[in-house]
Design a protein around this motif. Structure first.
Motif, mmCIF file in Angstrom:
data_model
loop_
_atom_site.group_PDB
_atom_site.id
_atom_site.type_symbol
_atom_site.label_atom_id
_atom_site.label_comp_id
_atom_site.label_asym_id
_atom_site.label_seq_id
_atom_site.Cartn_x
_atom_site.Cartn_y
_atom_site.Cartn_z
ATOM 1 N N ASN A 124 20.114 -8.508 21.001
ATOM 2 C CA ASN A 124 18.859 -7.943 21.500
ATOM 3 C C ASN A 124 18.870 -7.777 23.014
ATOM 4 O OD1 ASN A 124 16.926 -7.400 19.281
ATOM 5 N ND2 ASN A 124 17.299 -9.549 18.779
ATOM 6 N N LYS A 125 19.506 -8.702 23.725
ATOM 7 C CA LYS A 125 19.632 -8.567 25.178
ATOM 8 C C LYS A 125 20.472 -7.348 25.523
ATOM 9 C CE LYS A 125 18.987 -13.376 26.639
ATOM 10 N NZ LYS A 125 19.637 -14.564 27.264
ATOM 11 N N LEU A 127 20.721 -4.683 23.660
ATOM 12 C CA LEU A 127 19.861 -3.534 23.384
ATOM 13 C C LEU A 127 18.938 -3.247 24.571
ATOM 14 C CD1 LEU A 127 18.741 -4.138 19.680
ATOM 15 C CD2 LEU A 127 20.119 -2.224 20.502
ATOM 16 N N ASP A 128 18.366 -4.310 25.154
ATOM 17 C CA ASP A 128 17.501 -4.145 26.328
ATOM 18 C C ASP A 128 18.276 -3.526 27.492
ATOM 19 O OD1 ASP A 128 15.386 -5.239 24.953
ATOM 20 O OD2 ASP A 128 15.619 -7.250 25.800
ATOM 21 N N ALA A 129 19.508 -3.999 27.686
ATOM 22 C CA ALA A 129 20.346 -3.450 28.758
ATOM 23 C C ALA A 129 20.656 -1.979 28.500
ATOM 24 C CB ALA A 129 21.644 -4.251 28.867
ATOM 25 N N SER A 130 20.885 -1.619 27.225
ATOM 26 C CA SER A 130 21.136 -0.216 26.866
ATOM 27 C C SER A 130 19.930 0.645 27.225
ATOM 28 C CB SER A 130 21.417 -0.090 25.363
ATOM 29 O OG SER A 130 22.544 -0.829 24.967
ATOM 30 N N ALA A 131 18.740 0.164 26.879
ATOM 31 C CA ALA A 131 17.518 0.923 27.155
ATOM 32 C C ALA A 131 17.330 1.136 28.654
ATOM 33 C CB ALA A 131 16.316 0.194 26.563
ATOM 34 N N LYS A 132 17.599 0.125 29.458
ATOM 35 C CA LYS A 132 17.454 0.240 30.910
ATOM 36 C C LYS A 132 18.416 1.278 31.471
ATOM 37 C CE LYS A 132 15.816 -4.494 31.657
ATOM 38 N NZ LYS A 132 16.150 -5.835 32.217
ATOM 39 N N ARG A 133 19.674 1.253 30.995
ATOM 40 C CA ARG A 133 20.665 2.231 31.476
ATOM 41 C C ARG A 133 20.278 3.645 31.059
ATOM 42 N NH1 ARG A 133 21.442 -2.284 32.745
ATOM 43 N NH2 ARG A 133 23.370 -3.232 33.518
ATOM 44 N N CYS A 145 27.018 -0.436 27.269
ATOM 45 C CA CYS A 145 26.069 -1.398 26.695
ATOM 46 C C CYS A 145 25.883 -1.175 25.201
ATOM 47 C CB CYS A 145 24.722 -1.294 27.416
ATOM 48 S SG CYS A 145 24.732 -1.896 29.105
ATOM 49 N N ALA A 146 25.838 0.099 24.788
ATOM 50 C CA ALA A 146 25.681 0.407 23.364
ATOM 51 C C ALA A 146 26.852 -0.149 22.565
ATOM 52 C CB ALA A 146 25.561 1.917 23.161
ATOM 53 N N ARG A 147 28.043 0.011 23.103
ATOM 54 C CA ARG A 147 29.212 -0.563 22.432
ATOM 55 C C ARG A 147 29.198 -2.087 22.543
ATOM 56 N NH1 ARG A 147 30.651 1.559 18.403
ATOM 57 N NH2 ARG A 147 32.511 0.265 18.449
ATOM 58 N N GLY A 148 28.543 -2.600 23.584
ATOM 59 C CA GLY A 148 28.387 -4.046 23.706
ATOM 60 C C GLY A 148 27.590 -4.627 22.556
ATOM 61 N N VAL A 149 26.608 -3.875 22.055
ATOM 62 C CA VAL A 149 25.848 -4.305 20.874
ATOM 63 C C VAL A 149 26.798 -4.472 19.693
ATOM 64 C CG1 VAL A 149 24.056 -3.668 19.215
ATOM 65 C CG2 VAL A 149 23.722 -3.176 21.654
ATOM 66 N N HIS A 150 27.656 -3.496 19.495
ATOM 67 C CA HIS A 150 28.599 -3.539 18.371
ATOM 68 C C HIS A 150 29.622 -4.660 18.548
ATOM 69 C CE1 HIS A 150 27.538 0.358 16.313
ATOM 70 N NE2 HIS A 150 26.830 0.420 17.438
ATOM 71 N N GLU A 151 29.966 -4.928 19.803
ATOM 72 C CA GLU A 151 30.895 -6.034 20.064
ATOM 73 C C GLU A 151 30.249 -7.371 19.714
ATOM 74 O OE1 GLU A 151 33.877 -7.682 23.580
ATOM 75 O OE2 GLU A 151 32.522 -6.002 23.977
ATOM 76 N N THR A 196 19.108 -0.353 17.344
ATOM 77 C CA THR A 196 17.950 -1.244 17.214
ATOM 78 C C THR A 196 17.657 -1.545 15.744
ATOM 79 O OG1 THR A 196 16.991 -0.387 19.275
ATOM 80 C CG2 THR A 196 15.500 -1.526 17.765
ATOM 81 N N ALA A 197 17.743 -0.528 14.903
ATOM 82 C CA ALA A 197 17.504 -0.721 13.467
ATOM 83 C C ALA A 197 18.578 -1.610 12.842
ATOM 84 C CB ALA A 197 17.465 0.633 12.766
ATOM 85 N N ILE A 198 19.825 -1.430 13.251
ATOM 86 C CA ILE A 198 20.922 -2.247 12.720
ATOM 87 C C ILE A 198 20.708 -3.713 13.078
ATOM 88 C CG2 ILE A 198 23.396 -2.738 12.915
ATOM 89 C CD1 ILE A 198 23.738 0.341 13.444
ATOM 90 N N VAL A 199 20.404 -3.977 14.353
ATOM 91 C CA VAL A 199 20.185 -5.360 14.794
ATOM 92 C C VAL A 199 18.979 -5.961 14.086
ATOM 93 C CG1 VAL A 199 19.599 -6.826 16.771
ATOM 94 C CG2 VAL A 199 21.341 -5.032 17.008
ATOM 95 N N GLY A 200 17.940 -5.155 13.864
ATOM 96 C CA GLY A 200 16.767 -5.642 13.147
ATOM 97 C C GLY A 200 17.118 -6.087 11.735
#
Length: 239
Positions: A124-125, A127-133, A145-151, A196-200
């Motif tokens: 989730n953090k 995801l927040d970083a992705s939104a800011k960028r 950052c988006a790939r960071g979510v997947h990582e 966001t939906a995947i993480v949810g």
């Protein structure tokens, strides 16, 4: 190498070797970051002497760094003068999306079963970083950052072999993704919503939903790529 002064004996070869290794590691990290951030474009020349001058080091550690990047698939050796940043062919792209469907869909399902609260918080953090960028319009940073979510999703599986395979794949996804987002920037907002939906789904332990959403996310990315190709917005070799 040894240097004798009076009765003392000083070994300086080991220090020189360690400095060389440090330079090679630093050069590798710097060039790799420039490739993955999109500052060095596909097919851009990577000439050892020029890079050495930019980094303020000798050519030897730069050559070591370029050889390592070649092994990782981020650089390609071309003749005697050096390397170029790897470009992704149509076949490479199709193979990449296919591999993602195999690895990342399984990651999402396993993450929904195994992720700890701390690991979900890390997703989730990111995801927040992705939104800011994205709000800043920094597509390269957004892609990272988006790939960071997947990582984070991959790491939460706890499977070292899966994590290793994901990381081998991920650099090529980033390399390809930055160029694709520049051609189709509206895809960025879709990526954020899909992640966001995947993480949810992972957070709520809905394993099959997480897998399905990841599959749809990757398929939409492939469709976006195909659209860019068919509209001639993207030039890409076949092989």
């Amino acid at each position: 190498m040894r240097l004798t002064v009076g009765k003392g004996l000083f070994k300086i070869g080991s220090n020189m070797d360690s400095n060389l290794k440090l330079d090679a590691t630093s050069a590798y990290a710097r060039i790799r970051e420039e490739i993955l951030s999109g500052r060095r474009m596909p097919q851009e020349r990577l000439v050892a002497q020029r890079l050495a001058d930019e980094l303020g080091i000798s050519r030897t550690p730069v050559k070591e760094a370029l050889a390592r990047l070649e092994i990782e698939g981020l650089a390609v050796r071309v003749d005697a003068w050096g390397y170029v940043v790897r470009s992704i062919s149509l076949r490479d792209a199709d193979d990449l999306f296919e591999a993602r469907l195999i690895i990342e869909v399984a990651n999402a399902r396993l993450a929904a079963e195994r992720a700890t609260e701390g690991e979900v918080l890390a997703m989730n953090k990111m995801l927040d970083a992705s939104a800011k960028r994205l709000r800043k319009g920094d597509l390269a940073a957004f892609q990272s950052c988006a790939r960071g979510v997947h990582e984070r999703i991959a790491e939460s599986t706890g499977n070292l072999q899966v994590i290793r395979m994901f990381k081998q794949l991920n650099d090529l996804v980033v390399l390809f993704g930055v160029s694709l987002l520049r051609l189709n920037p509206e895809r960025s907002a879709e990526i954020l919503a899909e992640n966001t939906a995947i993480v949810g789904a992972i957070q709520e332990r809905r394993r099959e939903d997480a897998a399905r959403l990841m599959h749809e996310h990757i398929t939409r990315g492939h469709d976006s790529f195909r659209t860019a190709i068919s509209s001639s917005r993207m030039s890409i070799p076949l092989d």
